[in-house]
Design an enzyme around this catalytic site. Structure first.
Site, PDB file in Angstrom:
ATOM      1  N   CYS A 297      52.585   8.286  38.093  1.00 44.11           N
ATOM      2  CA  CYS A 297      53.727   7.569  38.199  1.00 44.11           C
ATOM      3  C   CYS A 297      54.833   8.142  37.126  1.00 44.11           C
ATOM      4  CB  CYS A 297      53.542   6.064  37.665  1.00 44.11           C
ATOM      5  SG  CYS A 297      52.467   5.153  38.750  1.00 44.11           S
TER       6      CYS A 297
ATOM      7  N   HIS B 290      59.908   3.374  35.485  1.00 43.56           N
ATOM      8  CA  HIS B 290      59.008   3.281  36.492  1.00 43.56           C
ATOM      9  C   HIS B 290      58.922   1.871  37.101  1.00 43.56           C
ATOM     10  CE1 HIS B 290      55.759   3.584  39.140  1.00 43.56           C
ATOM     11  NE2 HIS B 290      54.912   3.269  38.317  1.00 43.56           N
TER      12      HIS B 290
ATOM     13  N   ASN C  56      55.543  -0.724  43.926  1.00 41.60           N
ATOM     14  CA  ASN C  56      55.375   0.407  43.008  1.00 41.60           C
ATOM     15  C   ASN C  56      55.295   1.814  43.858  1.00 41.60           C
ATOM     16  OD1 ASN C  56      54.167   2.497  41.112  1.00 41.60           O
ATOM     17  ND2 ASN C  56      52.776   1.186  40.325  1.00 41.60           N
TER      18      ASN C  56
HETATM   19  N1  ACO Z   1      46.328 -12.612  44.829  1.00 42.82           N
HETATM   20  C1  ACO Z   1      45.866 -13.648  44.196  1.00 42.82           C
HETATM   21  N2  ACO Z   1      44.844 -13.611  43.282  1.00 42.82           N
HETATM   22  C2  ACO Z   1      44.613 -12.335  42.854  1.00 42.82           C
HETATM   23  C3  ACO Z   1      45.150 -11.060  43.240  1.00 42.82           C
HETATM   24  C4  ACO Z   1      46.077 -11.451  44.399  1.00 42.82           C
HETATM   25  N3  ACO Z   1      46.601 -10.232  44.690  1.00 42.82           N
HETATM   26  N4  ACO Z   1      44.631 -10.176  42.669  1.00 42.82           N
HETATM   27  C5  ACO Z   1      43.874 -10.683  41.469  1.00 42.82           C
HETATM   28  N5  ACO Z   1      43.935 -12.088  41.531  1.00 42.82           N
HETATM   29  C6  ACO Z   1      43.141 -13.031  40.939  1.00 42.82           C
HETATM   30  C7  ACO Z   1      41.947 -12.429  40.149  1.00 42.82           C
HETATM   31  O1  ACO Z   1      40.793 -12.212  40.734  1.00 42.82           O
HETATM   32  C8  ACO Z   1      42.050 -13.240  38.794  1.00 42.82           C
HETATM   33  O2  ACO Z   1      41.134 -14.510  39.292  1.00 42.82           O
HETATM   34  P1  ACO Z   1      40.110 -15.217  38.303  1.00 42.82           P
HETATM   35  O3  ACO Z   1      40.767 -15.576  37.136  1.00 42.82           O
HETATM   36  O4  ACO Z   1      39.456 -16.046  39.273  1.00 42.82           O
HETATM   37  O5  ACO Z   1      39.148 -13.995  37.958  1.00 42.82           O
HETATM   38  C9  ACO Z   1      43.259 -13.849  38.726  1.00 42.82           C
HETATM   39  O6  ACO Z   1      44.143 -13.624  39.824  1.00 42.82           O
HETATM   40  C10 ACO Z   1      44.067 -13.031  37.332  1.00 42.82           C
HETATM   41  O7  ACO Z   1      43.633 -11.684  37.401  1.00 42.82           O
HETATM   42  P2  ACO Z   1      44.308 -10.640  36.602  1.00 42.82           P
HETATM   43  O8  ACO Z   1      44.006  -9.545  36.912  1.00 42.82           O
HETATM   44  O9  ACO Z   1      43.640 -11.355  35.043  1.00 42.82           O
HETATM   45  O10 ACO Z   1      45.902 -10.956  36.516  1.00 42.82           O
HETATM   46  P3  ACO Z   1      46.915 -10.361  35.609  1.00 42.82           P
HETATM   47  O11 ACO Z   1      47.759 -11.545  35.063  1.00 42.82           O
HETATM   48  O12 ACO Z   1      46.519  -9.314  34.598  1.00 42.82           O
HETATM   49  O13 ACO Z   1      47.964  -9.443  36.615  1.00 42.82           O
HETATM   50  C11 ACO Z   1      48.307  -7.252  37.470  1.00 42.82           C
HETATM   51  C12 ACO Z   1      47.297  -8.353  37.271  1.00 42.82           C
HETATM   52  C13 ACO Z   1      49.622  -7.812  38.301  1.00 42.82           C
HETATM   53  C14 ACO Z   1      47.913  -6.087  38.196  1.00 42.82           C
HETATM   54  C15 ACO Z   1      48.812  -6.844  35.978  1.00 42.82           C
HETATM   55  O14 ACO Z   1      47.442  -6.552  35.308  1.00 42.82           O
HETATM   56  C16 ACO Z   1      49.465  -5.646  35.912  1.00 42.82           C
HETATM   57  O15 ACO Z   1      50.504  -5.653  36.741  1.00 42.82           O
HETATM   58  N6  ACO Z   1      49.090  -4.421  35.426  1.00 42.82           N
HETATM   59  C17 ACO Z   1      49.816  -3.205  35.318  1.00 42.82           C
HETATM   60  C18 ACO Z   1      49.462  -2.547  36.492  1.00 42.82           C
HETATM   61  C19 ACO Z   1      50.363  -1.245  36.918  1.00 42.82           C
HETATM   62  O16 ACO Z   1      51.343  -1.296  36.650  1.00 42.82           O
HETATM   63  N7  ACO Z   1      49.795  -0.262  37.251  1.00 42.82           N
HETATM   64  C20 ACO Z   1      50.592   0.826  37.851  1.00 42.82           C
HETATM   65  C21 ACO Z   1      50.367   1.952  36.992  1.00 42.82           C
HETATM   66  S1  ACO Z   1      51.416   3.221  37.694  1.00 42.82           S
HETATM   67  C22 ACO Z   1      50.391   4.382  38.287  1.00 42.82           C
HETATM   68  O17 ACO Z   1      50.310   5.325  37.642  1.00 42.82           O
HETATM   69  C23 ACO Z   1      50.098   4.495  39.745  1.00 42.82           C
END
Ligand code: ACO
Length: 322
Positions: free
Chosen positions: A112, A249, A279
């Site tokens: 990214c 990004h 993304n």
């Molecule tokens: N729909 C519903 N529930 C979900 C989903 C979904 N799509 N995905 C995960 N959950 C659940 C999980 O299972 C978890 O359930 P549990 O509490 O019963 O275990 C709960 O939701 C919370 O999950 P978390 O992973 O803790 O959620 P978080 O608030 O951290 O959000 C997210 C996750 C959106 C991925 C966040 O961590 C994030 O944005 N991180 C940055 C990721 C990013 O930007 N990556 C790209 C990098 S760029 C590149 O190089 C490609």
């Protein structure tokens, strides 16, 4: 001193739109969960196109819009982590398709941060002996998604965008940068593992899919992007208050909100479009720039900071004077 001038910015996204509601019919998720955590409502996804098809559309649009001859390009750099094939590169496919017979062409993979690294390389090439080039970010991330895995498949989309850059002696251009790589944290985001068969018959199976420690990437981005932005601004002799727009990004609106707060800058200076595209990795900053360009929001004299973060792990920022 020779400097880099952006002549035009264009984008191309596939027609097919997949909404959060459509994803909810395929997996256990919902629009509220996705939108509240990421700012994403929709993403564009290919049906029968590959990464080079998207990049070639951008390249053709750039040439059409600027009336520049393909033969006058000296180089083509494509930032991508999802090439059609390792060889030929996406950039070579673009070069062949548009007939840029005098250009050398290469891909650059910094996930990214791909567009930020690519702009740095373009600026260095223009500062030496080249006159004109094309820099494109292009991704078909949908081919790296396990559509059963709700933790990553809801985040990404397909698209491409790019710019034509030229050498200029005007007092504009690429003011400064900070590029960083944190390879020791690379396991936080992986994708595209090949099968590895050696002579002794040991096999590492292929695993094309994204695997991500979302929290780790989130914390990395909110911590490191302000660092590279501050370093790039310091090198440019520009304060945050003097920067007109921060094009970050487009992974997640919460990450951008947090970075804006850390930079003590109004969120209005951080335009966002992940609501429409998700993304798109190396394409995302270009998609944003192209939309602003088409809307006439990029005006001469503006100072714009761009910043990327992601797989590698990588982070990078630069400041451009228009
Ligand atoms: N729909 C519903 N529930 C979900 C989903 C979904 N799509 N995905 C995960 N959950 C659940 C999980 O299972 C978890 O359930 P549990 O509490 O019963 O275990 C709960 O939701 C919370 O999950 P978390 O992973 O803790 O959620 P978080 O608030 O951290 O959000 C997210 C996750 C959106 C991925 C966040 O961590 C994030 O944005 N991180 C940055 C990721 C990013 O930007 N990556 C790209 C990098 S760029 C590149 O190089 C490609």
């Amino acid at each position: 001193m020779e400097q880099l001038k952006i002549i035009s910015a264009m984008k191309y996204v596939p027609e097919r739109v997949v909404t959060n509601d459509e994803l909810a019919t395929m997996m256990d998720t919902n629009d509220e969960w996705i939108f509240s955590r990421t700012g994403i409502h929709r993403r564009h996804v290919v049906t029968d196109e590959n990464t080079s098809d998207l990049a070639i559309m951008v390249a053709k649009r750039l040439l059409e819009q600027t009336h520049i001859a393909a033969e006058s390009l000296d180089f083509i750099i494509v930032g991508t982590m999802s090439p059609d094939t390792l060889s030929p590169s996406v950039a070579a496919r673009v070069q062949g398709a548009i007939g840029a017979t005098n250009a050398f062409a290469t891909d650059l993979n910094a996930a990214c941060t791909g567009l930020v690294y690519s702009m740095s390389f373009a600026s260095a090439l223009l500062a030496t002996r080249y006159q004109r080039g094309m820099v494109i970010g292009a991704e078909v991330l949908s081919k790296l998604l396990d559509w059963q895995d709700r933790t990553v498949s809801v985040l990404f989309g397909d698209g491409a965008a790019g710019v034509i850059v030229e050498r200029t002696t005007e007092a504009i251009g690429y003011l400064g940068e900070s590029l960083r790589t944190y390879g020791a944290q690379g396991d936080a985001l992986t994708a595209g593992a090949f099968a590895n068969t050696n002579l002794t018959g040991e096999i590492t199976p292929a695993d094309p899919y994204f695997h991500m420690d979302g929290r780790a990437v989130y914390n990395f981005a909110t911590r490191e992007v302000p660092v590279v932005l501050n370093e790039a601004m310091e090198q440019s002799g520009v304060t945050a208050d003097e920067v007109d727009l921060f094009l970050l990004h487009q992974a997640n609106s919460r990450i951008i909100d947090s970075i804006a707060k850390r930079m003590k800058q109004p969120i209005e200076k951080f335009p966002m479009n992940m609501v429409e595209y998700g993304n798109t990795s190396a394409a995302s900053i270009g998609l944003l720039l192209a939309e602003l360009w088409e809307a006439g929001r990029i005006q001469p004299g503006m100072k714009i900071a761009i910043a990327g973060f992601g797989g590698g792990l990588t982070a990078g920022a630069s400041v451009l004077q228009f």
